[in-house]
Every structure is written in C-alpha cells, then in structure tokens.
Motif scaffolding. Sequence first.
Motif, PDB file in Angstrom:
ATOM      1  N   LEU A  94       1.898 -28.472 -25.982  1.00  0.00           N
ATOM      2  CA  LEU A  94       2.351 -28.740 -27.360  1.00  0.00           C
ATOM      3  C   LEU A  94       1.160 -29.082 -28.243  1.00  0.00           C
ATOM      4  O   LEU A  94       1.095 -28.688 -29.408  1.00  0.00           O
ATOM      5  CB  LEU A  94       3.367 -29.897 -27.356  1.00  0.00           C
ATOM      6  CG  LEU A  94       4.741 -29.561 -26.791  1.00  0.00           C
ATOM      7  CD1 LEU A  94       5.570 -30.838 -26.641  1.00  0.00           C
ATOM      8  CD2 LEU A  94       5.467 -28.575 -27.707  1.00  0.00           C
ATOM      9  N   ALA A 150       9.843 -20.830 -26.114  1.00  0.00           N
ATOM     10  CA  ALA A 150       9.971 -21.586 -27.369  1.00  0.00           C
ATOM     11  C   ALA A 150      11.346 -21.346 -27.965  1.00  0.00           C
ATOM     12  O   ALA A 150      11.888 -20.258 -27.882  1.00  0.00           O
ATOM     13  CB  ALA A 150       8.892 -21.151 -28.348  1.00  0.00           C
ATOM     14  N   PHE A 199       4.762 -20.140 -37.280  1.00  0.00           N
ATOM     15  CA  PHE A 199       5.705 -20.189 -36.156  1.00  0.00           C
ATOM     16  C   PHE A 199       5.170 -19.370 -34.990  1.00  0.00           C
ATOM     17  O   PHE A 199       5.104 -19.847 -33.853  1.00  0.00           O
ATOM     18  CB  PHE A 199       7.073 -19.658 -36.602  1.00  0.00           C
ATOM     19  CG  PHE A 199       8.122 -19.717 -35.523  1.00  0.00           C
ATOM     20  CD1 PHE A 199       8.954 -20.815 -35.410  1.00  0.00           C
ATOM     21  CD2 PHE A 199       8.261 -18.679 -34.602  1.00  0.00           C
ATOM     22  CE1 PHE A 199       9.919 -20.889 -34.409  1.00  0.00           C
ATOM     23  CE2 PHE A 199       9.225 -18.742 -33.597  1.00  0.00           C
ATOM     24  CZ  PHE A 199      10.052 -19.840 -33.496  1.00  0.00           C
ATOM     25  N   MET A 210       9.768 -25.073 -36.270  1.00  0.00           N
ATOM     26  CA  MET A 210       8.586 -25.769 -35.745  1.00  0.00           C
ATOM     27  C   MET A 210       7.825 -26.467 -36.864  1.00  0.00           C
ATOM     28  O   MET A 210       6.592 -26.512 -36.846  1.00  0.00           O
ATOM     29  CB  MET A 210       7.678 -24.774 -35.020  1.00  0.00           C
ATOM     30  CG  MET A 210       8.296 -24.269 -33.722  1.00  0.00           C
ATOM     31  SD  MET A 210       7.012 -23.704 -32.599  1.00  0.00           S
ATOM     32  CE  MET A 210       7.935 -22.507 -31.658  1.00  0.00           C
ATOM     33  N   MET A 229       2.192 -20.776 -33.067  1.00  0.00           N
ATOM     34  CA  MET A 229       2.549 -21.845 -32.125  1.00  0.00           C
ATOM     35  C   MET A 229       3.371 -21.297 -30.960  1.00  0.00           C
ATOM     36  O   MET A 229       3.134 -21.631 -29.796  1.00  0.00           O
ATOM     37  CB  MET A 229       3.312 -22.952 -32.858  1.00  0.00           C
ATOM     38  CG  MET A 229       2.425 -23.736 -33.833  1.00  0.00           C
ATOM     39  SD  MET A 229       3.266 -25.181 -34.583  1.00  0.00           S
ATOM     40  CE  MET A 229       4.075 -24.378 -35.964  1.00  0.00           C
ATOM     41  N   ALA A 230       4.328 -20.421 -31.281  1.00  0.00           N
ATOM     42  CA  ALA A 230       5.248 -19.906 -30.246  1.00  0.00           C
ATOM     43  C   ALA A 230       4.494 -19.129 -29.176  1.00  0.00           C
ATOM     44  O   ALA A 230       4.893 -19.127 -28.006  1.00  0.00           O
ATOM     45  CB  ALA A 230       6.323 -19.034 -30.880  1.00  0.00           C
ATOM     46  N   PRO A 246       6.080 -28.343 -32.958  1.00  0.00           N
ATOM     47  CA  PRO A 246       6.512 -27.496 -31.850  1.00  0.00           C
ATOM     48  C   PRO A 246       7.306 -28.300 -30.825  1.00  0.00           C
ATOM     49  O   PRO A 246       7.108 -29.509 -30.684  1.00  0.00           O
ATOM     50  CB  PRO A 246       5.190 -27.001 -31.254  1.00  0.00           C
ATOM     51  CG  PRO A 246       4.198 -28.048 -31.602  1.00  0.00           C
ATOM     52  CD  PRO A 246       4.635 -28.609 -32.935  1.00  0.00           C
ATOM     53  N   ALA A 264      -0.558 -25.892 -29.010  1.00  0.00           N
ATOM     54  CA  ALA A 264       0.239 -25.115 -29.970  1.00  0.00           C
ATOM     55  C   ALA A 264       0.051 -25.669 -31.379  1.00  0.00           C
ATOM     56  O   ALA A 264      -0.062 -24.921 -32.355  1.00  0.00           O
ATOM     57  CB  ALA A 264       1.710 -25.141 -29.577  1.00  0.00           C
ATOM     58  N   THR A 265      -0.021 -26.984 -31.486  1.00  0.00           N
ATOM     59  CA  THR A 265      -0.245 -27.609 -32.792  1.00  0.00           C
ATOM     60  C   THR A 265      -1.616 -27.217 -33.347  1.00  0.00           C
ATOM     61  O   THR A 265      -1.758 -26.956 -34.543  1.00  0.00           O
ATOM     62  CB  THR A 265      -0.115 -29.143 -32.668  1.00  0.00           C
ATOM     63  OG1 THR A 265       1.119 -29.445 -32.029  1.00  0.00           O
ATOM     64  CG2 THR A 265      -0.134 -29.804 -34.025  1.00  0.00           C
TER      65      THR A 265
END
Lengths: 388, 388
Positions: free
Chosen positions: B279, B310, B300, B318, B303-304, B350, B282-283
């Motif tokens: 996470l 996700a 999106f 998100m 991050m996905a 996320p 992803a951020t």
Amino acid sequence: MSEDTPQRGFVAQEFENRLARLQQGMRAQDIDLAFFTTEAEIRYFTGFFTQFWQSPTRPWFLLAPQSGNPVAVIPEIGAECMRRAGVKDIRAWDSPAADDHGLELLCETIVELAGEGASIGLPKGRETALRMPLADFEALTLRLPGARFPDITALLLRLRMVKSAAEVEKIAHACLSAGRAFDRAPEAIHAGMSEREAFQAFKILCLEEGVDDVSYLVGGAGRGGYRDIISPPSARRLTVGDVLMFDTGCVWDGYFCDFDRNFAVRDVAQDVHDAHAKLWEATEAGLEAAKPGACCADLFHAMAALLPGAGSAGVGRMGHGLGMQLTEFPSITASDPTVLQPGMVMTLEPSLGLGDGRMLVHEENLLVREDGPILLTRRAPQRMPVIG
Amino acid sequence: MSEDTPQRGFVAQEFENRLARLQQGMRAQDIDLAFFTTEAEIRYFTGFFTQFWQSPTRPWFLLAPQSGNPVAVIPEIGAECMRRAGVKDIRAWDSPAADDHGLELLCETIVELAGEGASIGLPKGRETALRMPLADFEALTLRLPGARFPDITALLLRLRMVKSAAEVEKIAHACLSAGRAFDRAPEAIHAGMSEREAFQAFKILCLEEGVDDVSYLVGGAGRGGYRDIISPPSARRLTVGDVLMFDTGCVWDGYFCDFDRNFAVRDVAQDVHDAHAKLWEATEAGLEAAKPGACCADLFHAMAALLPGAGSAGVGRMGHGLGMQLTEFPSITASDPTVLQPGMVMTLEPSLGLGDGRMLVHEENLLVREDGPILLTRRAPQRMPVIG
C-alpha cells in the motif's frame, strides 16, 4: 467508567417495535413503502451507525414495506456495517460509479417491493430534508410515473418524539458525563485564556468524563453577557467581569445531551446575577409545567411569564426535543400545540435579552413521565459558579 | 501553539473571488440567481461558520444574483453570526414559526432579485443535496410557475475543487496537527485497551495537538487486518497480533484533513507487513502520478497496478478531494476523467483485501502544484509503527 454505564446498542426488539409502529402508521395512511435517506432516519429503523455520513459522496436508501423487513439499498462500503446492524436484506452497489448513484438498483427494488404504482411515503416536511441528489429524485419520479410520493413527516416525528427506556438511558448518560465536565470546568479554565483555549480545554474534559464525541460546542463570553450563541470561539481573552457560556451537544452511543452552563469570570455585575436567577426561575416554571397533557405552548408561556421581554434574544423558542439529533421535534414556542407524552425528552432553554445586544441563556434536559418530569441533567446552581 | 499557525478566517478578497468566479459561470450558463441551502455552500460563499447546522429545525438560504452581492435569507438566530461574516444583505425571519419556514420571505426575495420567470440555478447532482423540506421546495416551484431550476453542480464542483492558498494552509495545518497526534499514539495506546478507550485517547491527543474538532474518527482493529472501516469502535480489546487503524478527519478553522495510519500491536504476521509495504508503494506511485494534466483515472491505475486484486476491499475509490468537507469531488476511480489542476487537494487512499474479509487501507493528503504534488501529511513510515 462507572458501574452504571448503560449497555451500548439496542436489543433487536427495539427495532422491531419501531418498525411495527411505522408500519401501523403506514397502513393507516395507505402508504405501501416508506423511503428514507438521512442518517437519523436510517439509524432509527436499523441501528446502522457510522460517522461516514459526513462524506457527501454517496446516497444511502432504506425502504420499509407495509409489512415485512426493511431493505437497505446502499453503497458496498457500508454493507458490512449494515449487516452487523442486523439488516437481512441488503442490496449494495459499487460506489462511486461513473454515472449511476444507485438509482437503477433503487428503482428495481421499489418495483419489486411495491410495484410500479405504489404510494411511496417520505419525509418532506419541517425538520426534514432529502439526502440524495435532487436530480436523481426527479429521475426516480419520472421512472415511476404511476407512483405517488406522499409526505410522512407527521408520522415520523410522532414515532421519534417518544423515546424508549433504552434511548432515555443513553441521553441521560450523555447528560451526566457532560455534567461532570461542567463541574470540572473551573479547574481547567481561567481568566486570561482565549475563548478558543477554553473551548479546547472543555472538550478534553468532556472526553475524559466519558462522552464519545463533543459533536457540538458553541458558546460565548462577554462583559455582562454575550451577543451570539452560535459562533465559534474567538481569540478574545476571558476577562474579569465576563460571563462565559458553554452550550454542548455531547454524544454517547449516538444520543445527544444539549444543555448549557454559565460561569462568572471572577466577578460579574449584579444585573447579570439577577438575569441568571430569572432564567433559573423560568426553568423551574417550565419544569413544573412539563406534565403529560400540557402542550409545548403551555411550557413556553410558563417560562415567558417570568421573563419580561422574552423573545428579544432572537432564539425563537425556549426548548425542543432531544435524542439522536442535537435538536428534534417539537419546539417550545408560543403557539406549538404538541401535547407532552410520557417518554418525551425535551430541553428547556429560556433566554433573556439584556439590552444592547447582550443576552443570557440557560438550558436543562428533562424526561416527561406519567407522574411528571424528571431532570436528566443535574440542575444548574441558582447562582453562577465562578471561574478564577 | 507553534509560531506557524496560519491566520484564521479569510480576507474579504477571498469571498469576492469566489463570488466573481461563480457569477462568471452563471453568466456562461444564463443563470439569473444561484440558490444554496447547505452548510458547505453557504460557508464557501459567505464565511458563515457555525456548528448550528447540526440542528435540523431551520432551513437557511443564500441567493447569489448574476451580479452584485449575495443575499442571506435566514432564521433570526443566525443574523448576528452572518453579519460578522460580512454579509450586508440579510433578510431574517423568526424561526421556528408555526407554519412558514421562511418560504414567504424566500419567494419575495427571489422575485425582488430576479423576477418571476428567473433561471434559478441550484446544485442537484452528485455529491449534493437540498437542505430544506422537500414540500417547501415543491411549493416554491408552484409559487414561481415561470421560473426554471437548472442544475449548477458542475459549476460548483469546479469552483470548490481548486483551493486558494489560504484554504490549503488550513488543510495543511489540520494534517500536521493530526500527524503529531499519530506520532504520540504509542505513548497513549497499548495492548489490552478496548478499541473505545483507544479512540478516546487518540481524540484527546488530537485536541492537545491543536485541532479544533475531531469530527470524524473511524477505524478498526483485528488480527492481521480489519473487516470494516466505517463502524464505531467496539469493546474488543487490542491484542498482540492486531493491526490498529485510525482514519481521522480532524478540523482546523473549518477545513479537514483526512488520512489514516496503521499500527502493529506489538507484532503482526509478515503477510500484514508485506501488505502495508504494498500500500505504501502504491501510494508512492499515486503521488508520482499526481501531476497537473493527469486525470483521476490515471492515479487510480498507477496505484492499482501495484495492488493485485484492487477493488476487492469494497471501498470503491482510491482517494478523493478534500477541504471544507471530509470528502469532496472528485473521486479517484478507474474511470473518473477529472483532470488535476494546481490548487487541488486530494487524498490517496489505496486499499487491499487480504482474503477472508480482512483488509488494510492507507491514506495521505496532497496538494497538486504546477511543478508536481507535495504531501500535506508527513509521509507514513514504510513499516508500520509498533504499539506496545
């Protein structure tokens, strides 16, 4: 926490009773389906309890048929919380979606539950609002051209106005917890602090004394009175001769207290002590009058009789219902005909203009019982306590 | 308080700018009068700021003509607060009244400002609601049969989406204050405390660190993850092996932060540490992507791409806009085409389903600038901090 902290939540029977009373009212009005969109309404009939309502992104819907269980039509993010609340029939959609904010699913569910030409009752009157995009509601009425949308505000207010024993326990617990914070105010608040510092200190006291949230804290301070009772605190420092007032809506397990207390910053002028005493006496008169069978206007006039120039403070009423919301129906006004019944929880809130824009307010919370009212707040002292 | 506490309130120019941009949009859409009823809308255009909106009793109205000053049509109890906000034209009625909830005065004022056949724009679309009795709105449309009521949601969202420097300062201050509370969480929260006790302790830390209100605090704790991120805290005791998450919307001067932090209760399983690291990564990817010109869907997908499965956590997005409300337009979804512009404040949020209903979430707040994003929150550590 003390041993007498009430149970949180409600037994399932509570929601069955609420639903049964709603459905009885629906039958009397020939309503096929009740339609709810707001936090208070949906929580009242399901126990669905979350602060997530502060996010305006997603609409939430509850449909209650004339018989049988309610159906929640809600965003997926709330499905687990709604299941925990005990709702069996949950229709969830992925939200936020590009176009559809649950409208498709809502329409389908309405038709499934009540057909295309149903009478769909929703609260449209005083104290209510529709918490969904207005354009979606307009679209809903177009998609269901045979449906009618009558107002069920009166039914809803009548139900919610009378509290169960479990509801009263929660309100009383909020009152007593906030009351202990008021008792401790003189230990944390002093002349020379800014209003903002005093507010922060008081919020911490409330949390320490066991409330879940200080959802509402307004007030004012000023030499010999305050001028406004809904503004946030300012940078102005508390000064000898001020009256400081906190009006707090603290929440415990989803139920509010709503009462205020005045403090003299060291020493206030005699006319302010006199005004406080008058408000205290007016509250006594209101309390005396708050018997089953009396109407709200009776309470108003009982208090107003002791308050020359009543109404000059611009508040517009001298109390109101109390429960899941900071203020609830009914209002204690000069003309409100609502008759008090056992189980109603009310505030008494007389106010007094002192000339020059200055004012003083005073507030207690009570429960109406068969044999008369009892206070849920510990009664304010007749003479304002002093802050050093 | 530290020396870098921003100024409270806004200079008058701020509201003049907001109104000018609104009026420009109204001219482009041929709207004679904009009509607002909610807390956020009325505060945005006037600075009228009070917690009194929690009382559902009274409706409040703001009318903005295509040129000239806005007119407030409000209950008398708010007149002083509205005057202090700097609004010159205030029409107040005594409220609560027996029958009329300001409708008469509202109608008169509309006709005075724009005539009987006006185009009255109001927000009717996503993220909006009409805060007045629906029956009164229906009566309004009947009293003004020549008027039209077009939707101005897109205009309103476009205006509010881009924050001024003063707005950003307030959000940043809320972020930093809550961040200090998160830093101090391990000193106040321990294994063996109930979730409720942990929540109360954290609320007090937030107030001590200078936020005005902890308006929103949700979260969860559970062995190796939590199952629901919007429920209130339970009586369950924090246990070794739990992840504890607080997601807080703290308010400073009317503006929110909205971010969360995860804590390992002493020790959590390696798969949970791995999920947290994913996470966090992803951020980073979302942050990297948050440049002017990118759209929400780009964020999106950035991050996905790092989060297998996700969307399985049911959150539906998100991240989102942030400001006067806990969540604001736009949403970071797979399809949202909204293009990022300098001045937008967004959350990146996320989430990851861990199977079995367990989930983990992670959230930061950022400001989009010409030359790229900057974080308003102090970045979470890549590895979850430990609570003892």
